[in-house]
Design an enzyme around this catalytic site. Structure first.
Site, PDB file in Angstrom:
ATOM      1  N   ASP A   1      -5.905 -12.421   8.419  1.00 34.67           N
ATOM      2  CA  ASP A   1      -6.180 -13.487   9.377  1.00 34.67           C
ATOM      3  C   ASP A   1      -5.217 -14.638   9.099  1.00 34.67           C
ATOM      4  OD1 ASP A   1      -7.648 -14.819  11.434  1.00 34.67           O
ATOM      5  OD2 ASP A   1      -9.430 -13.745  10.763  1.00 34.67           O
TER       6      ASP A   1
ATOM      7  N   ASP B   1      -5.544 -16.648  14.495  1.00 39.79           N
ATOM      8  CA  ASP B   1      -6.687 -17.424  14.962  1.00 39.79           C
ATOM      9  C   ASP B   1      -6.246 -18.467  15.989  1.00 39.79           C
ATOM     10  OD1 ASP B   1      -9.565 -18.117  14.551  1.00 39.79           O
ATOM     11  OD2 ASP B   1      -8.703 -20.039  13.918  1.00 39.79           O
TER      12      ASP B   1
ATOM     13  N   GLU C   1      -5.574 -14.330  18.907  1.00 37.68           N
ATOM     14  CA  GLU C   1      -6.803 -14.776  19.548  1.00 37.68           C
ATOM     15  C   GLU C   1      -6.405 -15.856  20.549  1.00 37.68           C
ATOM     16  OE1 GLU C   1     -11.206 -16.480  18.338  1.00 37.68           O
ATOM     17  OE2 GLU C   1      -9.436 -17.291  17.363  1.00 37.68           O
TER      18      GLU C   1
ATOM     19  N   HIS D   1     -16.799 -11.278  14.433  1.00 37.58           N
ATOM     20  CA  HIS D   1     -17.508 -12.267  13.610  1.00 37.58           C
ATOM     21  C   HIS D   1     -17.945 -13.490  14.405  1.00 37.58           C
ATOM     22  CE1 HIS D   1     -13.421 -13.704  13.896  1.00 37.58           C
ATOM     23  NE2 HIS D   1     -13.789 -14.881  13.425  1.00 37.58           N
ATOM     24  N   ASP D   2     -17.398 -13.681  15.610  1.00 39.72           N
ATOM     25  CA  ASP D   2     -17.750 -14.810  16.459  1.00 39.72           C
ATOM     26  C   ASP D   2     -18.664 -14.426  17.625  1.00 39.72           C
ATOM     27  OD1 ASP D   2     -16.388 -16.802  15.078  1.00 39.72           O
ATOM     28  OD2 ASP D   2     -14.527 -16.526  16.216  1.00 39.72           O
TER      29      ASP D   2
END
Length: 561
Positions: free
Chosen positions: A101, A202, A259, A335-336
């Site tokens: 990440d 991210d 993302e 995870h979100d």
């Protein structure tokens, strides 16, 4: 077999690991690198090619690792750099790649860069972040944070505000500054040199802020303008990513996924262009917003029933319009996001397994790179047993702080219902390995309360049941590896207005696949004119009733033309 035109990551399946919740090796209640290493054979058995690790860098954990205080160090809670090197080596020995990440829209407020930046207006790091004078004694503009409240935090020492699109402890880096960009690129190259296999980036679409940081429109009843609308896909974003491509990403054969908040088809065609000028693929969120009422006061905390034709319309748009010019990423959860079987299928005992398999089949036969989030492959569900005192997530805590306690826009019980449906901690409860103590995750006290259904839903149970969701995913992954049509075939939607069944075709040279997925809890009749010589590749029932579709039935036919 991969063709010359097909890139390795187009045939790959990614398994996402949230390290804090995957496997604890030292019984401190927090998952760690040694725990992940001990479970590599499990990932290999599933068949995944790549592990995407959520952040493992040093962090004070205001946002569970997405606030990084040292990009070149491992969070001691997770282990050491030597243990990371061992994990990377052991993964590579099994043919598994590791994608890290990358969080560079912002750092932690405890990063040495920000500490220096905050120390004085004359600091040589002052311009590493975005500082502005007050306007009429107030914030420099009217943007609202993704985590509720304002995006600005006042610093008494220097008399200025700094920008934080997320939490106060996540100040935004100033990508206009050449030194910031080069410092980030140097850091990325150190990880590439270490041998990692790619980056998940991210909120990458937020790096370029609009010139002058102007006020934005405020929706009726809302307090702030949407930062997402004001910042996403800014004027220099493609310049920054193309520079990253030249200075980092071309240095190795790595996989990149961005993302991309607020991305649309037009932007995605640039971010994920087939010419390789920017990224390999992006995460888009349009299908994640289809079960949300557009309430500016409550944001994501206001649910609406999913209307299947809207889902079909959206996913079809991405399938058809990116075909040949860019690449899709395929996901139901991460995870979100909450657990997909609870959100898009049914977690009722009689339907959970069938609907989880159906959702998996629907997604994995599309064009793109599929992502499986830890526990999805055994049908883990939302954690309705978590009460307010159990939550860890800053987004959930801030929602209660601002929406309930400060503004009285919603009562706590109603918000809790929304949190149980869509809150991020649903996906962050510890991985359910066994029906024993703490689900086999730890012998200590878990950092986040376990979902209380681990005695029925766990890896041991899945591996001992030849008809489990796990083995269904294993089959789907094998088809992606073995059948070129899954990677290259043309997508065709069938019956777009059908409110209960999502059926589509993948069409290749000399053959096609027919993928049928029922979202209904009752038996339906649908006739797709399946030829007598069609081969049933995979199904979530043990037999085939032809035109009769049972609850959540899913089946794929291979048809030779």
């Amino acid at each position: 077999m991969t063709t010359n035109q097909t890139k390795w990551w187009q045939k790959a399946v990614v398994y996402q690991i949230y390290p804090r919740s995957f496997q604890d090796s030292n019984n401190d209640g927090i998952g760690d690198l040694k725990g992940i290493e001990s479970r590599l054979d499990y990932v290999k058995k599933l068949g995944a090619d790549v592990i995407w690790l959520n952040p493992v860098y040093d962090s004070p954990n205001e946002d569970n690792g997405y606030d990084i205080s040292d990009y070149d160090a491992i969070n001691p809670e997770f282990g050491t750099m030597e243990e990371f090197d061992s994990l990377l080596s052991e993964a590579h020995d099994r043919g598994i790649k590791i994608v890290m990440d990358l969080v560079v829209n912002h750092s932690s407020s405890q990063h040495k860069w920000f500490i220096e930046s905050k120390s004085s207006k004359d600091s040589d790091k002052r311009d590493f972040y975005i500082w502005r004078d007050p306007v009429d004694g107030h914030e420099p503009n009217n943007w609202g944070s993704f985590f509720s409240g304002s995006t600005w935090k006042y610093d008494e020492n220097t008399g200025q505000y700094y920008l934080h699109l997320f939490a106060e402890g996540q100040p935004d880096l100033n990508w206009e500054n050449d030194k910031v960009r080069q410092t980030v690129f140097d850091m990325m190259n150190r990880w590439v040199d270490k041998g990692i296999d790619g980056f998940r980036m991210d909120v990458i679409s937020l790096l370029s802020k609009p010139e002058g940081l102007p006020d934005g429109p405020v929706a009726e009843g809302a307090e702030y303008a949407s930062s997402n609308d004001m910042v996403a896909n800014g004027p220099k974003i493609h310049d920054y990513i193309q520079e990253m491509r030249q200075k980092v990403l071309n240095n190795a054969d790595i996989m990149t996924v961005g993302e991309a908040s607020n991305v649309n088809i037009k932007n995605a065609k640039r971010y994920a262009a087939a010419d390789g000028s920017e990224l390999n693929m992006v995460f888009q969120f349009e299908h994640m917003d289809l079960d949300q009422n557009p309430n500016p006061n409550l944001g994501k905390w206001d649910n609406a029933p999913l209307y299947l034709p809207k889902l079909k319309e959206n996913l079809t748009k991405w399938q058809t319009e990116l075909a040949g010019v860019a690449w899709n990423s395929l996901y139901w959860e991460n995870h979100d996001q909450p657990r997909s079987v609870s959100r898009f299928g049914s977690d009722a005992p009689e339907f959970r397994v069938k609907s989880a398999k159906m959702l998996a089949t629907l997604l994995h036969f599309m064009q793109g790179t599929p992502y499986i989030y830890q526990g999805q492959e055994i049908g883990m569900t939302n954690a309705n047993n978590l009460a307010w005192e159990d939550f860890n997530d800053i987004e959930i805590k801030n929602a209660r702080k601002y929406l309930v306690e400060r503004d009285g826009l919603i009562d706590a019980d109603t918000l809790l219902d929304y949190v149980h449906y869509k809150g991020r901690d649903n996906a962050r409860t510890p991985m359910q390995w066994t029906d024993g103590e703490n689900a086999g995750f730890t012998e200590g006290t878990p950092w986040l309360k376990l979902n209380d259904n681990f005695d029925k839903i766990n890896v041991d149970q899945a591996l001992n049941d030849e008809n489990s969701i796990f083995y269904h995913y294993q089959q789907l992954i094998k088809f992606r590896h073995d059948l070129d049509i899954v990677t290259t075939g043309r997508y065709e939607l069938l019956d777009p207005e059908d409110e209960q069944v999502y059926a589509y075709k993948r069409v290749g040279e000399g053959e096609e696949l027919l993928i049928i997925n029922s979202f209904a809890e009752e038996t339906l009749e649908r006739d797709y004119q399946v030829p007598a010589n069609a081969e049933l590749l995979i199904s979530n029932y043990e037999d085939d009733m032809g035109t009769e579709l049972r609850p959540y039935e899913s089946k794929v036919y291979r048809i030779q033309k």
